[in-house]
Enzyme design. Structure first.
Site, short mmCIF file in Angstrom:
data_model
loop_
_atom_site.label_atom_id
_atom_site.label_comp_id
_atom_site.label_asym_id
_atom_site.label_seq_id
_atom_site.Cartn_x
_atom_site.Cartn_y
_atom_site.Cartn_z
N ARG A 50 0.84 -1.22 0.00
CA ARG A 50 0.00 0.00 0.00
C ARG A 50 0.87 1.26 0.00
NH1 ARG A 50 -1.83 3.04 4.21
NH2 ARG A 50 -1.72 1.35 5.70
N TYR A 104 -11.87 15.04 -20.23
CA TYR A 104 -12.60 13.78 -20.02
C TYR A 104 -13.72 14.02 -19.01
CZ TYR A 104 -13.24 9.17 -17.81
OH TYR A 104 -13.76 8.03 -17.26
N ASP A 176 -2.79 16.16 -18.62
CA ASP A 176 -3.16 14.76 -18.87
C ASP A 176 -2.93 14.49 -20.36
OD1 ASP A 176 -4.46 12.39 -19.52
OD2 ASP A 176 -6.17 12.75 -18.20
N LYS A 201 -4.63 2.87 -20.59
CA LYS A 201 -4.72 3.07 -22.02
C LYS A 201 -3.41 2.65 -22.71
CE LYS A 201 -8.73 4.55 -20.82
NZ LYS A 201 -8.77 5.56 -19.82
C1 LIG Z 1 -7.99 11.43 -20.91
C2 LIG Z 1 -8.35 10.51 -19.77
N1 LIG Z 1 -7.82 10.74 -18.55
C3 LIG Z 1 -8.11 9.93 -17.51
C4 LIG Z 1 -8.96 8.86 -17.64
C5 LIG Z 1 -9.27 8.00 -16.45
O1 LIG Z 1 -8.53 6.81 -16.50
P1 LIG Z 1 -8.94 5.47 -15.74
O2 LIG Z 1 -10.14 4.90 -16.43
O3 LIG Z 1 -7.71 4.62 -15.83
O4 LIG Z 1 -9.25 5.83 -14.32
C6 LIG Z 1 -9.53 8.58 -18.90
C7 LIG Z 1 -10.45 7.42 -19.07
O5 LIG Z 1 -11.04 7.23 -20.11
C8 LIG Z 1 -9.21 9.43 -19.99
O6 LIG Z 1 -9.74 9.23 -21.21
#
Ligand SMILES: Cc1ncc(COP(=O)(O)O)c(C=O)c1O
Length: 383
Positions: A50, A104, A176, A201
């Site tokens: 953890r 997102y 991101d 991803k």
């Molecule tokens: C651009 C982006 N950031 C963050 C996330 C969140 O990722 P996770 O599903 O691994 O929590 C996503 C999920 O689709 C995403 O498309």
């Protein structure tokens, strides 16, 4: 003499290559252990998974830091965990966050429903109006958040003015870049302080892991680590091992995702069934020139709008054979989904339309199959 920097393909496989003693396993062992023996009477930090100090968790983080060109990095239990903890690391109650409005849906819900509970105010800015970054800065502003390329329109945001304002006002710039992976875009090279990725991803790339990562300065990663321990966001060692394994082919996979994305986008752009094709590699994309300048590849994500609207989209989805109708993206297999039911669920139809994501919008994640097979499947589904 300065150590020679290794290329991204080598780094994604080896991290920092080093000579191994005889009889060392070539593939890392999975340390599927929650806890480790501890010397009696020692007050050194315990090894406890953890705490994120399991060898699998640490190994994959070192590799990701090298790929992003960051001082340090850390893996978390999901991309959302990475976004949440990166923001909690730089914001305090009463602070103000400026965020791009092209993000997102999950991130937007996190900001609106959770950060607001901590008394953090958020101002959304449309990145095509860069003057708004500056105009939105308040006394309490501490950070700017940008997603690029964006989900699902594949807008490629110019970070120049956000980075300049962040420097000028001493703000943290968090980016991101999940849709690019560090093979196509490394935010820290463009003035960001923190890179965030959903490792679910491209990094892992095989649709079998949920994970996220944050890269930045050692002090930022130290604070994210502290939060991770308290909020229970560590990645499981087996998931860390799988991401490490996936990353070994990241360079090759990205090259194929880039090629397939381009092939499918070009085919769709010439097909009368599609009214609009969103792909930054197409000269028709509003950010093509900027994308060409900053990306090392345009990626495998393509936004599709059918001339026949939502009904035509539904008809096509029901006829697909090779392409699977499933949320998530960036795996080896081609997937398609409708943002209104997935990534942007819970955002009103008007707000989605204002963002350029009407009903019937399809988000296609081109896998690494043969491009002609992906195209043939889409083509027969349009039938
Ligand atoms: C651009 C982006 N950031 C963050 C996330 C969140 O990722 P996770 O599903 O691994 O929590 C996503 C999920 O689709 C995403 O498309």
């Amino acid at each position: 003499m300065r150590a020679r920097r290794f290329g991204p393909s080598t780094t994604a496989i080896h991290g920092l290559p080093h000579r191994r003693p005889d009889w060392t396993p070539v593939a890392p062992a999975i340390q599927q252990s929650s806890t480790f023996t501890h010397p009696v009477g020692s007050d050194e930090d315990i090894l406890y998974s953890r705490y994120g100090n399991n060898p699998n968790q640490l190994g994959v983080a070192r590799k990701y830091a090298l790929l992003e060109g960051a001082e340090d990095a850390i893996f978390l239990a999901s991309g959302m965990g990475a976004t949440a903890l990166a923001h909690l690391a730089v914001l305090r109650p009463g602070d103000h966050l400026i965020s791009s409005s092209w993000i997102y849906g999950g991130t937007q819900h996190l900001f609106d429903e959770e950060l607001s509970r901590f008394g953090i105010e958020i101002t959304y800015v449309r990145p095509e109006q860069p003057r708004l970054w500056r105009r939105s800065v308040r006394k309490a502003t501490r950070a700017i958040f940008v997603e690029t390329p964006t989900n699902p329109l594949m807008r490629v945001v110019d970070l120049t003015s956000a980075a300049q304002i962040a420097r000028e006002f001493g703000l943290a710039l968090l980016v991101d870049a999940t849709f690019a992976s560090p093979m196509n875009f490394r935010p820290l090279e463009h003035g960001a302080d923190v890179a965030i990725t959903s490792a679910t991803k491209y990094l892992n790339g095989h649709s079998d892991v949920i994970a996220g990562a944050v890269a930045g300065s050692a002090s930022l990663v130290e604070e994210v680590t502290r939060l991770m321990r308290l909020w229970g966001q560590a990645i499981d060692p087996h998931a860390a091992w799988l991401v490490d394994r996936g990353m070994r082919t990241l360079a090759l996979r990205m090259a194929r995702h880039n090629a397939n994305g381009m092939a499918v986008a070009e085919w769709a752009a010439g097909h009368p069934a599609f009214a609009t094709v969103h792909y930054p590699g197409l000269p028709s994309h509003p950010d093509h020139a900027h994308a060409k300048a900053v990306l090392d590849g345009y990626g495998g994500m393509v936004g599709l709008e059918l001339a026949g609207g939502p009904r035509a989209a539904e008809r096509m989805l029901k006829r697909l054979k090779l392409v699977a109708h499933a949320p998530s993206l960036a795996g080896v297999e081609t997937l398609v989904s409708e943002p209104r039911f997935t990534s942007h669920k819970g955002i009103s139809a008007e707000d989605r339309a204002a963002l350029g994501i009407p009903d019937g919008f399809l988000r296609l994640s081109c896998g690494i199959e043969d491009a002609e097979d992906i195209i043939a499947d889409l083509s027969q589904a349009l039938g």
